[in-house]
Design a protein around this motif. Structure first.
Motif, short mmCIF file in Angstrom:
data_model
loop_
_atom_site.label_atom_id
_atom_site.label_comp_id
_atom_site.label_asym_id
_atom_site.label_seq_id
_atom_site.Cartn_x
_atom_site.Cartn_y
_atom_site.Cartn_z
N ARG A 47 -17.30 4.08 10.65
CA ARG A 47 -17.92 4.42 9.36
C ARG A 47 -18.87 3.29 8.94
O ARG A 47 -20.07 3.40 9.10
N ASP A 48 -18.34 2.14 8.50
CA ASP A 48 -19.23 1.06 8.06
C ASP A 48 -20.02 0.50 9.26
O ASP A 48 -21.19 0.16 9.15
N LEU A 56 -14.05 8.85 4.20
CA LEU A 56 -14.59 8.22 2.98
C LEU A 56 -15.19 9.28 2.06
O LEU A 56 -15.76 10.28 2.54
N HIS A 79 -10.24 8.12 1.29
CA HIS A 79 -10.68 6.84 0.74
C HIS A 79 -11.80 7.12 -0.26
O HIS A 79 -12.89 7.53 0.12
N PHE A 88 -14.38 5.85 -3.30
CA PHE A 88 -14.97 4.61 -3.82
C PHE A 88 -15.93 4.88 -4.96
O PHE A 88 -16.52 5.95 -5.06
N SER A 131 -11.51 2.16 -3.68
CA SER A 131 -12.31 0.93 -3.58
C SER A 131 -13.27 0.81 -4.73
O SER A 131 -14.13 1.68 -4.91
N GLU A 174 -16.39 -0.51 -5.49
CA GLU A 174 -17.47 -1.11 -4.70
C GLU A 174 -18.10 -2.28 -5.45
O GLU A 174 -18.23 -2.26 -6.67
N ASP A 175 -18.51 -3.29 -4.72
CA ASP A 175 -19.08 -4.53 -5.29
C ASP A 175 -18.07 -5.23 -6.19
O ASP A 175 -18.45 -5.87 -7.19
N ASN A 225 -8.32 -1.20 -2.29
CA ASN A 225 -9.17 -2.02 -1.42
C ASN A 225 -10.19 -2.77 -2.28
O ASN A 225 -10.84 -2.17 -3.14
N PRO A 277 -13.56 -4.67 -2.14
CA PRO A 277 -14.66 -4.99 -1.23
C PRO A 277 -15.57 -6.12 -1.73
O PRO A 277 -15.89 -6.19 -2.92
N THR A 319 -18.78 -6.29 -1.11
CA THR A 319 -19.80 -5.39 -0.55
C THR A 319 -21.05 -6.12 -0.05
O THR A 319 -21.66 -5.71 0.94
N HIS A 367 -11.97 -6.04 2.13
CA HIS A 367 -13.09 -5.46 2.90
C HIS A 367 -14.29 -6.40 2.71
O HIS A 367 -14.88 -6.43 1.64
N HIS A 392 -18.04 -8.23 3.87
CA HIS A 392 -19.27 -8.24 4.65
C HIS A 392 -19.67 -9.69 4.94
O HIS A 392 -19.22 -10.62 4.27
O1 KIV Z 1 -18.82 -2.46 1.42
C1 KIV Z 1 -18.30 -1.60 0.69
O2 KIV Z 1 -18.18 -1.77 -0.54
C2 KIV Z 1 -17.84 -0.38 1.31
C3 KIV Z 1 -17.00 0.53 0.47
C4 KIV Z 1 -17.39 1.94 0.63
C5 KIV Z 1 -15.56 0.28 0.78
O3 KIV Z 1 -18.08 -0.15 2.47
#
Ligand code: KIV
Ligand code: ZN
Length: 527
Positions: free
Chosen positions: A17-18, A77, A101, A103, A143, A145-146, A171, A173, A175, A206, A208
């Motif tokens: 997915r990601d 997702l 999941h 978000f 989740s 997000e951010d 979760n 993240p 992001t 989660h 990045h």
């Molecule tokens: O990076 C992110 O915030 C995501 C979410 C959809 C979990 O990939």
């Protein structure tokens, strides 16, 4: 925590997915299934199989994985709306253990510039989305997000609403890869302290890798109480990528006394899985990549070599075999039998069915006729390229390429079409590869823009095999192909022809190349 082992960290893999969302990493449905099976063999706990609402193709891939891959939880997702959540549910509900999941972005930047929603609306939408998902599925992850750029008090309120609405995993993240290890440690400790019912849910991280801290931030979250890590094979993912599965798992294992946790990963399957994903996505593993890079266990300096000869632990904190690098560089050749070949394939971490083994063995024999010695890299390339052999409709019959200094090079190409009949064309170009590509474009009537052409050696010696990776643009989409032979011009031409065949098959089925390793950019931009 729930009643499960408090020291067990759940490995949630989001390569499909990601990872698949990152430029140049898209995969065909068959490739996704192959990766999902490899992830199950690796022992991941959860496979995030895709984003079913992104496109019909994504829904189908997630559904195929849910139906066919046993072992891990299969997760889909969804944005926080009815349509996405229902699509995610119908895609995963056939799994033995399905998960939805959901978000929704929570930071001020996203609230203002992306969602145009006030805080109260975010809380209400999150609770409604989780509630709907929970009415369909008993395993629901939420989740924000951010999260790492969200005001901590507001983040706590949103998480509370999600827990109250029935989320089973929260979760958190990072992001945009912005947080730091200390900051994220505090975020997790704060949420676990202040959210009512925190001990009933699993906290997940989660990260990045925009600042190169995804693995460190994930590990720090574990020290702060997270018991699920979201990560990808080879760290592929949006922009600089996600937390790398192989690195974070080996860090927890190697420094077990520091982290005090364990995972269910069969670490000796790490290298074959990383190699498979690299070969399918066309994203080479950097030589100096931690844990599974070619140099990760190479010792160059005299002092280091001397130490290694005395005792491996002088300069090695992990054993190569613990991560599946059992490479002996034991040489096989044309006199090697089926049995020795089968054993080597097994030692390299590949589980092949009888029919597949027969096909690879045939190719091994024909390669051994042309190449004196075959190394592990050659065998890996044969296995990994088993499914990339072009199935037509165009087949290469003749390639006669001439390279000239100070004058243009030329190539004569003869192609046979599956419908019968052969066509031949000679073109000149800036090098024999360019000339051959032009000839193929003209013969097949498929003009493309070459975006990337890479060749790398897969083993050692003058007669080493060259793996060519070709990326072209056609009708606004990127398409990839790869091929391995001992002649790098031929490898390039076969990889190019594979791409042209994928485009033609897509045209025939009216999907303009949506089959094959093509990027559906619109769908990917949706998250
Ligand atoms: O990076 C992110 O915030 C995501 C979410 C959809 C979990 O990939
Ligand atoms: Zn992400």
């Amino acid at each position: 925590m729930t009643d499960r082992d408090p020291n067990r960290v759940i490995i949630f893999d989001t390569t499909l997915r990601d990872g698949e969302q990152s430029p140049g990493c898209s995969m065909t449905p068959d490739e996704k299934l192959r990766v999902a099976r490899a992830l199950a063999d690796l022992g991941v706990d959860v496979i995030e199989a895709g984003f079913p609402a992104a496109s019909r193709g994504d829904w189908e891939s997630v559904n195929a994985i849910a139906r066919q891959v046993r072992g891990p939880i299969v997760c889909g997702l969804a944005r926080c709306n009815r349509d996405d959540i229902e699509k995610a549910w119908t895609a995963v509900r056939d799994a033995a253990r399905p998960r939805i999941h959901v978000f929704l972005a929570t930071s001020a930047i996203h609230r203002e510039h992306k969602l145009n929603m006030a805080k109260e609306e975010i809380i209400r939408t999150a609770a409604e989305g989780v509630g709907l998902a929970r009415s369909l599925c008993k395993d629901v992850e939420f989740s924000p997000e951010d999260a790492s750029r969200t005001e901590l008090d507001f983040l706590t309120e949103v998480v509370q609403a999600a827990v109250d609405a029935g989320a089973t995993t929260i979760n958190v993240p990072d992001t945009v890869g912005y947080t730091t290890p200390q900051e994220f440690h505090e975020t997790f400790a704060h949420l676990r302290r202040h959210v009512r019912g925190a001990n009933r849910v699993t906290f997940s991280v989660h990260c990045h890798d925009d600042l190169g801290m995804a693995v460190a931030n994930s590990l720090s979250a574990v020290l702060g109480g997270a018991r699920q890590i979201e990560c990808t094979i080879n760290g592929i993912g949006e922009r600089a990528g996600n937390c790398s599965l192989e690195e974070v798992v080996m860090a927890m294992r190697t420094r077990e006394p520091v982290f005090g946790v364990r995972t269910g990963i069969h670490t000796e399957r790490l290298y074959p899985t990383c190699r498979l994903v690299s070969s399918i996505t066309g994203m080479p593993i950097p030589r100096n990549k931690a844990v599974i890079g070619e140099n990760a266990f190479a010792h160059e300096s005299g002092i280091h070599q001397h130490g290694m000869l005395r005792h491996a632990s002088t300069y090695e904190i992990m054993r190569p075999r613990d991560v599946g690098l059992s490479r002996t560089n034991l040489v096989l050749g044309k006199h090697s039998g089926r049995h020795a070949f089968r054993e080597r394939v097994k030692e390299l971490g590949f589980e092949l069915e009888e029919a597949e083994l027969n096909r690879v063995f045939e190719r091994f024999k024909s390669l051994a006729d042309r190449k004196k010695e075959l190394f592990d890299g050659d065998i890996e390339a044969l296995v990994l390229n088993l499914d990339t052999e072009s199935g037509g409709p165009w087949f290469l019959e003749v390639l006669d390429a001439v390279s000239r200094t100070g004058a243009s090079s030329s190539a004569l190409v003869r192609l046979r079409h599956a419908d019968g009949g052969s066509l031949e064309r000679r073109c000149t170009g800036d090098g024999p590869v360019d000339a051959a590509f032009k000839a193929i474009e003209e013969l097949t009537g498929t003009p493309v823009v070459l975006r990337k052409f890479e060749v790398r050696s897969v083993s050692r010696g003058e007669d080493a095999q060259g793996e060519a990776l070709v990326t072209v643009e056609y009708n606004g989409r990127l398409h990839r192909g790869s091929s391995v032979t001992t002649d790098i011009v031929e490898s390039g031409v076969r990889a190019f022809l594979e791409v042209i065949n994928r485009i033609e098959l897509g045209r025939q089925s009216g999907r303009a190349g949506s089959e094959g390793r093509s990027e559906a950019r619109v769908a990917q931009a949706a998250v």
